[in-house]
Scaffold this motif. Structure first.
Motif, PDB file in Angstrom:
ATOM      1  N   LEU A  60       0.713  -1.066  -0.054  1.00 50.42           N
ATOM      2  CA  LEU A  60       0.020   0.009  -0.002  1.00 50.42           C
ATOM      3  C   LEU A  60       0.278   1.670   0.227  1.00 50.42           C
ATOM      4  N   ASP A  61       2.239   0.999   0.615  1.00 49.52           N
ATOM      5  CA  ASP A  61       2.587   2.541   0.744  1.00 49.52           C
ATOM      6  C   ASP A  61       3.096   2.539  -1.278  1.00 49.52           C
ATOM      7  N   ALA A  62       4.204   1.668  -0.977  1.00 50.16           N
ATOM      8  CA  ALA A  62       4.226   1.886  -2.903  1.00 50.16           C
ATOM      9  C   ALA A  62       3.411   2.245  -3.477  1.00 50.16           C
ATOM     10  N   ASN A  63       1.992   1.772  -3.253  1.00 46.59           N
ATOM     11  CA  ASN A  63       0.658   2.512  -4.646  1.00 46.59           C
ATOM     12  C   ASN A  63       0.383   3.284  -4.447  1.00 46.59           C
ATOM     13  N   ALA A  64       0.157   3.851  -3.116  1.00 45.97           N
ATOM     14  CA  ALA A  64       0.601   5.461  -2.461  1.00 45.97           C
ATOM     15  C   ALA A  64       1.174   5.515  -3.063  1.00 45.97           C
ATOM     16  N   VAL A  65       2.830   5.923  -3.345  1.00 46.21           N
ATOM     17  CA  VAL A  65       3.536   6.662  -4.327  1.00 46.21           C
ATOM     18  C   VAL A  65       2.674   6.282  -6.055  1.00 46.21           C
ATOM     19  N   ASP A  66       2.232   5.226  -6.749  1.00 47.40           N
ATOM     20  CA  ASP A  66       1.664   5.697  -7.369  1.00 47.40           C
ATOM     21  C   ASP A  66       1.317   6.243  -7.878  1.00 47.40           C
ATOM     22  N   VAL A  67      -0.014   5.641  -7.294  1.00 45.02           N
ATOM     23  CA  VAL A  67      -1.189   7.111  -6.847  1.00 45.02           C
ATOM     24  C   VAL A  67      -1.128   8.497  -7.062  1.00 45.02           C
ATOM     25  N   GLU A  68      -0.060   8.925  -6.170  1.00 48.03           N
ATOM     26  CA  GLU A  68       0.115  10.344  -6.574  1.00 48.03           C
ATOM     27  C   GLU A  68       0.500  11.299  -7.515  1.00 48.03           C
ATOM     28  N   GLU A  69       1.902  10.080  -7.583  1.00 46.58           N
ATOM     29  CA  GLU A  69       2.168  10.542  -9.554  1.00 46.58           C
ATOM     30  C   GLU A  69       1.328  10.993 -10.361  1.00 46.58           C
ATOM     31  N   ALA A  70       0.027   9.657 -10.500  1.00 51.36           N
ATOM     32  CA  ALA A  70      -0.594   9.296 -11.440  1.00 51.36           C
ATOM     33  C   ALA A  70      -1.662  10.835 -10.701  1.00 51.36           C
ATOM     34  N   GLU A  71      -1.935  11.126  -9.752  1.00 52.67           N
ATOM     35  CA  GLU A  71      -2.751  12.386  -9.988  1.00 52.67           C
ATOM     36  C   GLU A  71      -2.103  13.465 -10.267  1.00 52.67           C
ATOM     37  N   ALA A  72      -1.267  13.474  -9.730  1.00 55.98           N
ATOM     38  CA  ALA A  72      -0.495  14.903 -10.349  1.00 55.98           C
ATOM     39  C   ALA A  72      -0.250  14.970 -11.931  1.00 55.98           C
ATOM     40  N   MET A  73      -0.258  13.562 -12.390  1.00 59.05           N
ATOM     41  CA  MET A  73      -0.311  13.682 -14.303  1.00 59.05           C
ATOM     42  C   MET A  73      -1.455  13.670 -14.482  1.00 59.05           C
ATOM     43  N   LEU A  74      -3.155  13.391 -13.973  1.00 57.54           N
ATOM     44  CA  LEU A  74      -3.868  13.986 -13.796  1.00 57.54           C
ATOM     45  C   LEU A  74      -4.755  15.355 -14.427  1.00 57.54           C
ATOM     46  N   ALA A  75      -4.217  15.882 -13.195  1.00 54.00           N
ATOM     47  CA  ALA A  75      -4.670  17.275 -13.087  1.00 54.00           C
ATOM     48  C   ALA A  75      -3.862  18.012 -14.315  1.00 54.00           C
ATOM     49  N   ASP A  76      -2.643  17.047 -15.261  1.00 56.04           N
ATOM     50  CA  ASP A  76      -2.144  18.556 -15.884  1.00 56.04           C
ATOM     51  C   ASP A  76      -2.924  17.183 -17.603  1.00 56.04           C
ATOM     52  N   GLY A  77      -3.875  16.704 -17.228  1.00 59.25           N
ATOM     53  CA  GLY A  77      -4.025  15.776 -18.376  1.00 59.25           C
ATOM     54  C   GLY A  77      -3.585  15.118 -18.652  1.00 59.25           C
ATOM     55  N   ASP A  85      -8.276   5.426 -11.403  1.00 62.79           N
ATOM     56  CA  ASP A  85      -9.385   4.665 -10.607  1.00 62.79           C
ATOM     57  C   ASP A  85      -8.724   3.103 -11.205  1.00 62.79           C
ATOM     58  N   ARG A  86      -8.307   2.571 -12.225  1.00 62.10           N
ATOM     59  CA  ARG A  86      -7.539   1.182 -11.671  1.00 62.10           C
ATOM     60  C   ARG A  86      -6.365   1.169 -11.261  1.00 62.10           C
ATOM     61  N   LEU A  87      -5.609   1.666 -10.960  1.00 62.67           N
ATOM     62  CA  LEU A  87      -4.021   1.356 -10.384  1.00 62.67           C
ATOM     63  C   LEU A  87      -4.916   1.423  -9.107  1.00 62.67           C
ATOM     64  N   LYS A  88      -5.650   2.453  -7.968  1.00 66.68           N
ATOM     65  CA  LYS A  88      -5.633   2.439  -6.872  1.00 66.68           C
ATOM     66  C   LYS A  88      -5.502   0.697  -6.226  1.00 66.68           C
ATOM     67  N   LEU A  89      -5.040   0.927  -4.931  1.00 68.87           N
ATOM     68  CA  LEU A  89      -5.267  -0.487  -4.322  1.00 68.87           C
ATOM     69  C   LEU A  89      -5.809   0.011  -2.314  1.00 68.87           C
ATOM     70  N   ASP A  90      -6.331  -0.515  -2.248  1.00 71.17           N
ATOM     71  CA  ASP A  90      -6.601  -0.516  -0.796  1.00 71.17           C
ATOM     72  C   ASP A  90      -6.303  -2.630  -0.160  1.00 71.17           C
ATOM     73  N   ALA A  91      -6.765  -1.937   1.222  1.00 68.88           N
ATOM     74  CA  ALA A  91      -6.793  -3.235   1.897  1.00 68.88           C
ATOM     75  C   ALA A  91      -7.746  -4.701   1.553  1.00 68.88           C
ATOM     76  N   THR A  92      -9.244  -4.187   1.611  1.00 68.25           N
ATOM     77  CA  THR A  92      -9.540  -5.118   0.731  1.00 68.25           C
ATOM     78  C   THR A  92      -9.053  -5.569  -0.868  1.00 68.25           C
ATOM     79  N   LYS A  93      -8.515  -4.940  -1.520  1.00 70.94           N
ATOM     80  CA  LYS A  93      -8.422  -5.332  -2.838  1.00 70.94           C
ATOM     81  C   LYS A  93      -7.238  -6.122  -2.139  1.00 70.94           C
ATOM     82  N   ILE A  94      -6.401  -5.439  -1.758  1.00 73.25           N
ATOM     83  CA  ILE A  94      -5.088  -6.919  -1.892  1.00 73.25           C
ATOM     84  C   ILE A  94      -5.415  -7.738  -0.353  1.00 73.25           C
ATOM     85  N   GLU A  95      -6.338  -7.905   0.457  1.00 75.66           N
ATOM     86  CA  GLU A  95      -7.069  -9.079   0.320  1.00 75.66           C
ATOM     87  C   GLU A  95      -7.950  -9.869  -0.408  1.00 75.66           C
ATOM     88  N   SER A  96      -8.408  -9.432  -1.938  1.00 78.22           N
ATOM     89  CA  SER A  96      -8.887  -9.719  -2.553  1.00 78.22           C
ATOM     90  C   SER A  96      -7.926 -10.457  -3.718  1.00 78.22           C
TER      91      SER A  96
END
Length: 457
Positions: A60-77, A85-96
């Motif tokens: 989840l820590d690694a994914n947070a880095v990816d998501v933060e960078e992706a959201e910056a790219m989203l803001a830049d269009g 949305d496809r990139l994000k992981l959470d505890a429920t997703k890890i269990e799944s």
């Protein structure tokens, strides 16, 4: 397990040479993994599931880095919300993800099954037996859970795999790959590899003598690029332009729920509906409530002229009928009848997944047999087109072609077959010439191949 990356390699490293060696190791590993028994493969899968759970925080820590960078790219269009949305992981997703790996272990062994058995003559028996494909390369975008799905299915089916994820998920992919590596250290070295440089992909696509199958997952442009740049067989789909058709004999309450689910439940995936087709006789009764519900969920709607006579939505363009939105967007078209719906689907669909909503069995049959798609549903959401939901354990991807595998590709799609012939000194010369012996060609129903079957029975 192998990792080759453009981020930690020496700039002078020959990436083509690295990729060649990676493919050679995968080829050797595939031959050994094909002989690993089911218990060994299942134990390794369960170890992978345990490792993913144990490393949840790190993932989840690694994914947070990816998501933060992706959201910056989203803001830049530069990125879309669907990609984020496809990139994000959470505890429920890890269990799944971990549960998915366990479900793959619980599937029947796809290897060693006798697909057919035939006696050619007395004590001369031919068997067709399921075996792994060999080395499978997968190139995918955005979703880090895809890495684990693909690795799990490759392992269960006895295949070596080369994994190339998108740069937007690089941190997540590395940690997930490390977890798999640690959990499968006893398996043949090189059975799974992670590459990251685009140059490695281009070289990999040239290795048709070592790589047996490529399965890309991503945008239509991305998959088309893969198909155009390799002689290796490619199994995949270029788009997910899916339709739901509401017939004149539909249960409109059911139809509203299904059409809503098919778009809103998770719009960023390839099995979400992109075009809603509605029979002209029910358009006035059906569309207003559904449009209100869509708009409340934030869906941007477009419609043809007849749709706009029933509801207030933006006009649809010709391009809309061929567009995979991957987001909360939907086009609506009013059609004359089921035949018109079939024609529209076959003209504009991507051969992925289509659905008809009707209580008339004959109309359902006409639609289901008339449209050209890998999956066709009756009174069900297109979102069911998924390897896990089909009971395949998971999927490597969706195939919209008609050769080898079609629809969600699970374990069976990662196997091929060999012919095994068991004899007792038989000679072809005995079956030619004036005194040729006849072949019996008798089917051996229920007979399973085992090595040396004739000498041990």
């Amino acid at each position: 397990m192998t990792t080759m990356s453009d981020t930690d390699a020496d700039p002078d490293t020959d990436l083509a040479g690295d990729t060649d060696e990676l493919a050679r190791r995968a080829e050797r590993a595939a031959l050994r993994l094909a002989n690993a028994d089911e218990a060994t493969r299942n134990e390794a899968l369960r170890s992978i599931a345990d490792a993913i759970r144990e490393r949840e925080s790190e993932i989840l820590d690694a994914n947070a880095v990816d998501v933060e960078e992706a959201e910056a790219m989203l803001a830049d269009g530069e990125y879309t919300q669907a990609l984020v949305d496809r990139l994000k992981l959470d505890a429920t997703k890890i269990e799944s993800i971990a549960s998915m790996v366990e479900s793959v272990a619980e599937q029947d062994d796809p290897l060693g099954e006798t697909l057919s058995a035939r006696e050619l003559d007395e004590d001369l028996e031919l068997y067709r037996v399921a075996v792994p494909i060999g080395v499978v390369a997968t190139v995918f975008e955005s979703r880090p859970d895809a890495l684990v799905q693909i690795a799990a299915l490759a392992l269960k089916s006895g295949n070596a795999v080369v994994l190339k994820g998108g740069s937007e998920a690089s941190e997540s992919n590395r940690v997930l790959h490390e977890a798999i590596a640690d959990a499968t250290a006893d398996l043949p070295d090189g059975w799974a590899a992670l590459i990251e440089a685009h140059e490695e992909v281009d070289r990999l696509l040239e290795l048709d003598d070592r790589v047996d199958l490529v399965m890309p997952r991503g945008s239509s442009e991305f998959v088309s690029y893969i198909q155009s740049n390799t002689q290796i067989p490619v199994l995949g789909h270029t788009e997910g332009v899916c339709h739901v058709y509401v017939d004149s004999d539909a249960d409109l309450e059911m139809a509203e729920d299904v059409a809503f689910d098919a778009k809103v439940q998770y719009p960023a995936v390839c099995n979400a509906v992109e075009t809603l087709l509605v029979h002209e006789s029910v358009a006035d009764a059906f569309l207003p409530d559904l449009v209100e519900r869509y708009e409340a969920a934030g869906v941007e709607l477009r419609g043809d002229e007849r749709t706009r006579e029933a509801v207030d939505v933006d006009p649809a363009t010709a391009d809309d009928w061929d567009t995979e939105y991957g987001d909360l967007e939907l086009s609506i078209k009013v059609v004359d009848d089921a035949y018109a719906a079939i024609e529209h689907v076959n003209d504009h669909g991507s051969k992925h997944t289509e659905s008809i909503l009707t209580e008339d069995a004959e109309t359902a049959e006409r639609f289901m047999t008339g449209v050209d798609a890998a999956s066709v549903f009756h009174n069900a959401s297109t979102r069911f087109a998924d390897g896990y939901r089909y009971g395949l354990g998971a999927e490597v991807g969706i195939s919209t072609g008609k050769v080898h595998a079609r629809g969600p590709v699970g374990l069976e799609g990662l196997t091929t077959y060999k012919y095994y012939l068991e004899g007792d000194g038989h000679l072809v010369a005995s079956y030619s010439g004036e005194d040729a012996l006849p072949f019996t060609h008798r089917e051996l129903d229920g007979v399973e191949w085992t090595p040396g079957r004739l000498s041990t029975r």
